[in-house]
Design an enzyme around this catalytic site. Sequence first.
Site, PDB file in Angstrom:
ATOM      1  N   ASP A  36      33.405  23.530  -9.433  1.00  0.00           N
ATOM      2  CA  ASP A  36      33.940  22.716  -8.330  1.00  0.00           C
ATOM      3  C   ASP A  36      32.998  21.533  -8.177  1.00  0.00           C
ATOM      4  O   ASP A  36      31.929  21.685  -7.599  1.00  0.00           O
ATOM      5  CB  ASP A  36      33.990  23.568  -7.062  1.00  0.00           C
ATOM      6  CG  ASP A  36      34.310  22.764  -5.823  1.00  0.00           C
ATOM      7  OD1 ASP A  36      34.711  21.604  -5.946  1.00  0.00           O
ATOM      8  OD2 ASP A  36      34.127  23.302  -4.709  1.00  0.00           O
ATOM      9  N   HIS A  42      35.894  15.039  -7.972  1.00  0.00           N
ATOM     10  CA  HIS A  42      34.575  14.687  -7.441  1.00  0.00           C
ATOM     11  C   HIS A  42      33.447  15.202  -8.336  1.00  0.00           C
ATOM     12  O   HIS A  42      33.543  16.283  -8.912  1.00  0.00           O
ATOM     13  CB  HIS A  42      34.405  15.137  -5.993  1.00  0.00           C
ATOM     14  CG  HIS A  42      34.392  16.624  -5.744  1.00  0.00           C
ATOM     15  ND1 HIS A  42      33.228  17.352  -5.701  1.00  0.00           N
ATOM     16  CD2 HIS A  42      35.385  17.494  -5.501  1.00  0.00           C
ATOM     17  CE1 HIS A  42      33.513  18.614  -5.435  1.00  0.00           C
ATOM     18  NE2 HIS A  42      34.814  18.743  -5.313  1.00  0.00           N
ATOM     19  N   HIS A  58      31.851  28.143  -4.605  1.00  0.00           N
ATOM     20  CA  HIS A  58      30.626  27.824  -3.865  1.00  0.00           C
ATOM     21  C   HIS A  58      29.570  28.919  -4.010  1.00  0.00           C
ATOM     22  O   HIS A  58      28.552  28.914  -3.325  1.00  0.00           O
ATOM     23  CB  HIS A  58      30.904  27.506  -2.386  1.00  0.00           C
ATOM     24  CG  HIS A  58      31.526  26.149  -2.201  1.00  0.00           C
ATOM     25  ND1 HIS A  58      31.529  25.480  -0.987  1.00  0.00           N
ATOM     26  CD2 HIS A  58      32.138  25.320  -3.065  1.00  0.00           C
ATOM     27  CE1 HIS A  58      32.138  24.306  -1.125  1.00  0.00           C
ATOM     28  NE2 HIS A  58      32.525  24.202  -2.385  1.00  0.00           N
ATOM     29  N   GLU A  75      32.720  14.277  -1.673  1.00  0.00           N
ATOM     30  CA  GLU A  75      33.765  15.251  -1.338  1.00  0.00           C
ATOM     31  C   GLU A  75      33.205  16.438  -0.586  1.00  0.00           C
ATOM     32  O   GLU A  75      33.797  16.914   0.369  1.00  0.00           O
ATOM     33  CB  GLU A  75      34.478  15.718  -2.616  1.00  0.00           C
ATOM     34  CG  GLU A  75      35.815  16.416  -2.353  1.00  0.00           C
ATOM     35  CD  GLU A  75      35.687  17.871  -1.931  1.00  0.00           C
ATOM     36  OE1 GLU A  75      36.647  18.406  -1.354  1.00  0.00           O
ATOM     37  OE2 GLU A  75      34.623  18.490  -2.181  1.00  0.00           O
ATOM     38  N   GLU A  76      32.039  16.913  -1.031  1.00  0.00           N
ATOM     39  CA  GLU A  76      31.497  18.147  -0.442  1.00  0.00           C
ATOM     40  C   GLU A  76      31.100  17.986   1.029  1.00  0.00           C
ATOM     41  O   GLU A  76      30.862  18.969   1.711  1.00  0.00           O
ATOM     42  CB  GLU A  76      30.300  18.664  -1.275  1.00  0.00           C
ATOM     43  CG  GLU A  76      30.681  19.169  -2.667  1.00  0.00           C
ATOM     44  CD  GLU A  76      31.565  20.425  -2.671  1.00  0.00           C
ATOM     45  OE1 GLU A  76      31.893  20.926  -1.585  1.00  0.00           O
ATOM     46  OE2 GLU A  76      31.929  20.876  -3.766  1.00  0.00           O
ATOM     47  N   ASP A 108      41.049  19.127  -8.180  1.00  0.00           N
ATOM     48  CA  ASP A 108      39.900  19.841  -7.623  1.00  0.00           C
ATOM     49  C   ASP A 108      40.153  21.331  -7.817  1.00  0.00           C
ATOM     50  O   ASP A 108      41.293  21.744  -8.053  1.00  0.00           O
ATOM     51  CB  ASP A 108      39.737  19.481  -6.133  1.00  0.00           C
ATOM     52  CG  ASP A 108      38.308  19.699  -5.646  1.00  0.00           C
ATOM     53  OD1 ASP A 108      37.560  20.434  -6.304  1.00  0.00           O
ATOM     54  OD2 ASP A 108      37.952  19.130  -4.593  1.00  0.00           O
TER      55      ASP A 108
HETATM   56 ZN   LIG Z   1      35.769  20.555  -4.757  1.00  0.00          ZN
END
Ligand SMILES: [Zn+2]
Length: 350
Positions: free
Chosen positions: A193, A76, A326, A227-228, A246
């Site tokens: 990510d 993603h 994150h 995706e998030e 991922d």
């Molecule tokens: Zn991800």
Amino acid sequence: MKDERLLEQEQEGFLRDTLQKLLTQDSPTGFTDRVVELAEGIARNLGFETSRTNKGNLVVTVPGRETGRRMGLCAHVDTLGLMVRSITDRGMLMVTRVGGPLMPTLDGEYCRIYTRAGKVFTGTVLSLSPSVHVQDDAGTRARDEKNMAVRIDEKVRSKEDVQALGISPGDYVCYDPKTVITESGFVKSRFLDDKASAACLLTLLWRMHRTGERPQYDTWITLTVHEEVGHGGAALPPVDELLAVDMGCIGEDLSCTEYQVSICAKDSNGPYDYGMVSRLMKLAGDNGVDYAVDIYPHYGSDVSAAWKAGMDARAALIGPGVHASHGMERTHLDALRATLQLAGLYLELA
Ligand SMILES: [Zn+2]
């Protein structure tokens, strides 16, 4: 042997360059057209056919050496971000999260505010008690949506001043990825990510372009853009097998490091395909790819989205080990090399 080393060097150069380019382009979920355009340009320059879905995914078609099985890879390119929720009387921007950023890590981050009319302003994400000389709770106030706001780099004193700039609720706020690749090979950046994996998949295309290698079966590589928020994989080309690439998790009792490709056996949505996971482990083991198998405690991927949307495909998940996900993330070029290698082995490039 010399040729092989040269190829590796060129590949590494492309990988680094592509990663930097992807990371430089702000692309929180819902605001991804530009990063998709960038990836599309890269894939087309390498001679591959691409298309875009209505939801904005980029699909790259890679003809295989034979037909009979349809293979899918995905990563993603949407990231976490913020959106303006309201404007305070003093001209600060209250925000809502896009995806699940680790809010305390945003305290002090520089950001860009994109208005719907196409203007871009800069600012800083701060606590609402930002000064140690003034507020008693500067060090202790919660760092969350309710207690943080964006200070705009314009002479604004009121809500009206901010509105006059053309800023309004619904505008995207994109914080700086702060990308650095160190001499020691670490990649420090937000949004590894999943742009680290997206860069790996584009590099796989580069490799095919450069060497003429092709996967065994027809393959569709999709860069997803939701995706998030949980539904990126809900609209993928129909395939028999799907390998999502991922970020791999690191920490607590997980065994993966920043130097490895992680193979996920199970995440919050349940186990991945038993046969595929076993095959990926064997491929990595037999070919000297540094890997770890882990269970991710708080994680969902485009595979679960695809499965929940009804896709009838075997599916698995691999990706570079990413530390502090994150938040202020970090991985190592070793992990990207391992991911690239395992993805290539999986497609049986030859
Ligand atoms: Zn991800």
